[in-house]
Design a protein around this motif. Structure first.
Motif, PDB file in Angstrom:
ATOM      1  N   GLN A  80      39.125 -26.412  33.930  1.00 29.26           N
ATOM      2  CA  GLN A  80      37.664 -26.373  33.947  1.00 29.26           C
ATOM      3  C   GLN A  80      37.100 -27.170  35.127  1.00 29.26           C
ATOM      4  OE1 GLN A  80      36.489 -25.524  29.305  1.00 29.26           O
ATOM      5  NE2 GLN A  80      36.149 -27.588  30.054  1.00 29.26           N
ATOM      6  N   SER A  81      37.802 -28.221  35.511  1.00 29.05           N
ATOM      7  CA  SER A  81      37.329 -29.045  36.624  1.00 29.05           C
ATOM      8  C   SER A  81      37.611 -28.390  37.976  1.00 29.05           C
ATOM      9  CB  SER A  81      37.988 -30.423  36.574  1.00 29.05           C
ATOM     10  OG  SER A  81      39.253 -30.394  37.220  1.00 29.05           O
ATOM     11  N   GLY A  82      38.451 -27.350  37.958  1.00 30.13           N
ATOM     12  CA  GLY A  82      38.753 -26.637  39.199  1.00 30.13           C
ATOM     13  C   GLY A  82      39.737 -27.339  40.117  1.00 30.13           C
ATOM     14  N   LYS A  99      41.067 -21.239  36.916  1.00 27.17           N
ATOM     15  CA  LYS A  99      39.805 -21.993  36.991  1.00 27.17           C
ATOM     16  C   LYS A  99      38.844 -21.573  35.871  1.00 27.17           C
ATOM     17  CE  LYS A  99      36.556 -23.743  40.410  1.00 27.17           C
ATOM     18  NZ  LYS A  99      35.223 -23.217  40.124  1.00 27.17           N
ATOM     19  N   ASN A 100      38.207 -22.587  35.246  1.00 25.15           N
ATOM     20  CA  ASN A 100      37.269 -22.364  34.136  1.00 25.15           C
ATOM     21  C   ASN A 100      37.884 -21.630  32.948  1.00 25.15           C
ATOM     22  OD1 ASN A 100      35.074 -21.869  36.780  1.00 25.15           O
ATOM     23  ND2 ASN A 100      34.785 -23.547  35.352  1.00 25.15           N
ATOM     24  N   HIS A 101      39.206 -21.591  32.895  1.00 23.40           N
ATOM     25  CA  HIS A 101      39.832 -20.885  31.786  1.00 23.40           C
ATOM     26  C   HIS A 101      40.903 -21.770  31.129  1.00 23.40           C
ATOM     27  CE1 HIS A 101      41.278 -17.847  29.235  1.00 23.40           C
ATOM     28  NE2 HIS A 101      42.198 -17.321  30.025  1.00 23.40           N
ATOM     29  N   GLY A 102      42.121 -21.741  31.651  1.00 25.93           N
ATOM     30  CA  GLY A 102      43.186 -22.517  31.024  1.00 25.93           C
ATOM     31  C   GLY A 102      44.515 -22.233  31.689  1.00 25.93           C
ATOM     32  N   PRO A 103      45.604 -22.764  31.118  1.00 32.50           N
ATOM     33  CA  PRO A 103      46.913 -22.665  31.759  1.00 32.50           C
ATOM     34  C   PRO A 103      47.764 -21.479  31.293  1.00 32.50           C
ATOM     35  CG  PRO A 103      47.028 -24.213  29.941  1.00 32.50           C
ATOM     36  CD  PRO A 103      45.605 -23.699  29.977  1.00 32.50           C
ATOM     37  N   PHE A 104      48.622 -21.043  32.186  1.00 35.39           N
ATOM     38  CA  PHE A 104      49.785 -20.210  31.856  1.00 35.39           C
ATOM     39  C   PHE A 104      51.033 -20.967  32.296  1.00 35.39           C
ATOM     40  CE2 PHE A 104      46.488 -17.029  31.923  1.00 35.39           C
ATOM     41  CZ  PHE A 104      46.883 -16.059  31.007  1.00 35.39           C
TER      42      PHE A 104
END
Lengths: 230, 230, 230, 230
Positions: C105-107, C166-171
């Motif tokens: 989320q912080s980019g 970005k603004n989402h999450g991890p894979f």
């Protein structure tokens, strides 16, 4: 009577690990019987998972051990000062709970940022100064109590049942051991949220006075209407 | 019917401690039966570990107690205002969950920094102002509801099922009690991550509008394709 | 074969709540059988505490459902792109785990501040850009995969088995579903410690290159000597 | 004798996950029998939930394996240096516990902000420098021990039973494995509270010297009076 008191203090002590307020043996609860002037307190340095009701130590307000095979908590002399000066309390708790202790270490009182705080504690939770070298050398634990009592001499200790000792940790109190534990849990939660509140908004102001009044008096005093006892 | 409603509201209430949203009694869930206009709500100040389905209090939208031996939650008047103004909701939750309450205490709405937020709540989660002294004195809990309703009068309360009350804490709602609890859990998670996002990057910007749209409409509305109901 | 694959993917999925990486249904694990080109993946929006091995959905790399009564995870198209482009991986995980998501989320990518990170991931964990409105509208989940693959086209995806969107999450990924989960746990722990490291020392620098090399190659490659397989 | 030592070291190792200090296999405890010079240590990379007492590896101080089917912890050479240089210790712990590791990653020692710290560790918990590329290439784990020993050559390692290795993590020690674990738990708690203390008050100062003295000597040395052994 003493067996019942020990049982009650044992049960109150066991609430500390249950609520995540203690690591190892870093905490203690006491409760006083005002008729006899005897109080029961956790023994010093005994693990919570080995603690039994009969391990509680019975003391009087002159610091004499009345009953018990163990040494009482090293903080006993602090408890005695509070019981002597605060006639309307019946239980005391000391912990090193992490958020309250972090505030104590920072040397700051906890501002009242919201109704969770205002529901239980009226105004800023104070942080009292360090003892001087002379006070430490003379009687560390006793003088910790003396310092707290001196701070509250012109304040309402029932409306503010908590204090932070600078570079050390919190004490809380209440009408009995269980209420003192309850206030210790509230303090930790309030301390956590106050730190995060400042992290989210470094320029935050205290809650308005009328909101603090509303929430405190919604739960306390003649016009309380929260809960079932009204 | 009422027994079933009490059971449902009891189960929804028990989700609050399960998800770590309440300390002691600091939370309540209600659910309404729109046919009769009756709603069930948690009793005031009763411990979660002693709560039973039959303890739920049945109220009507005029604030009359229909059934129950306990006083209803002290926040009942707030619930009533929301049920009256928001016809498409069936359940309401109030908690002092720590991260959402920290945002409320800070007086800031929660910006939408990512898809976890956008999946459930469309745009910034609002923080409404303090009540004035007059509003508090007149009818604190009712006016809390009036204030929320007034804030949402030109907004979509279904697309934003959460609000923060300044210096107090959050309310969430949903089609029933369980969905309101679900939204309370989401809110706490989103509040936690938003605070940490700003800690990691103090200059962070909101997520782009097209991403917010994509995630919200992936789960809601005619073109939703998340889950099994499509 | 398919029953065994479903069982394995079921067990890997159940590790996500066990390690505290998911709230509700916010995560999924898949694993591929490279011989048939079939992979098993969690169904969309099904609760972890109701999930059963037979609920896993079998897909092929063209996006056809081979077996299963449920819709596959809404992120299936992302998994497919990764499997097609990264021949040396056998499992993929997506979560909204709170610390990794806060970085996303912080980019910002996560700098390598220590050996916990270096033991598993070689260098900064990258944060890829937002998709454009056109990319979202055309095929959001597929283009998320295309973006990741494009980012890694000149990089070693085995030495860096994680990415933040970005603004989402991890894979994360790995040789199988379990290793991908393992890397998701590592990522969350590393993300948490990196944020705290910057909080403790805002001017902190990355770990020295020789330390990163030492720890990565102590566990990976021909000269590894950590563990029992050498 | 060896069976008893293995059992003790097994039990001490199992305290690490119990206290939340390890993720996966990121930690190890050893304990030495000073008469034979043999020590038992956790095997490398074996999961805690599969660990058995008989899996412990017996080593001597020249690094020879005396007994055990597994490779010893990859940190064995560090343990050996500490046992050789610190004759008054009997147990050693290494973890990647998150708060202590965050301080290590930040490259800062942990200032003594309060009595929780002072009760166990006298003064700032040091953070030793990175090894040079030459030291890493020559013998990474051994030179980690050499560096720690060199740092303590004019200091009291009994009064400071903990060290942070820059960009890596903590080591703690004690009179046996259990006491070393105890100190690892204390370190993590102290590291957490110190970080939060600075967050609450960025200008905080160390606790006064007289308070640090009081608390350390209340628990240690000839005049100790905390607990039951006096």
């Amino acid at each position: 009577m003493l067996e019942e008191l020990k049982q009650r203090v044992y049960e109150a002590n066991m609430q500390l690990p249950k609520h995540g307020l203690v690591t190892f043996t870093w905490g203690n609860v006491s409760e006083i019987d005002r008729e006899t002037g005897y109080f029961a307190i956790k023994p010093s340095g005994v693990d919570y998972d080995k603690l039994k009701p009969e391990d509680m130590v019975i003391m009087d307000l002159d610091g004499n051990k009345i009953e018990g095979k163990y040494n009482p908590s090293s903080d006993t002399a602090t408890h005695i000062e509070l019981y002597k000066a605060f006639p309307n309390i019946g239980g005391i708790v000391h912990t090193h709970s992490p958020w309250a202790t972090s505030w104590a270490q920072s040397g700051r009182g906890i501002p009242c940022y919201g109704t969770t705080h205002a529901d239980y504690m009226y105004g800023e939770i104070p942080c009292v100064r360090n003892l001087t070298k002379e006070e430490i050398d003379e009687a560390y634990e006793k003088n910790t109590g003396v310092l707290i009592v001196d701070f509250f001499k012109d304040k309402d200790y029932v409306a503010m049942p908590a204090v932070l000792c600078k570079n050390h940790g919190p004490f809380t109190w209440g009408k009995d051991g269980m209420e003192a534990v309850h206030n210790a849990v509230v303090l930790e939660e309030v301390a956590k949220m106050a730190a995060r509140t400042e992290m989210i908004n470094p320029k935050v102001q205290e809650a308005p006075q009328e909101l603090k009044d509303k929430h405190y008096y919604r739960k306390h005093g003649a016009n309380a209407y929260y809960g079932q006892n009204n």
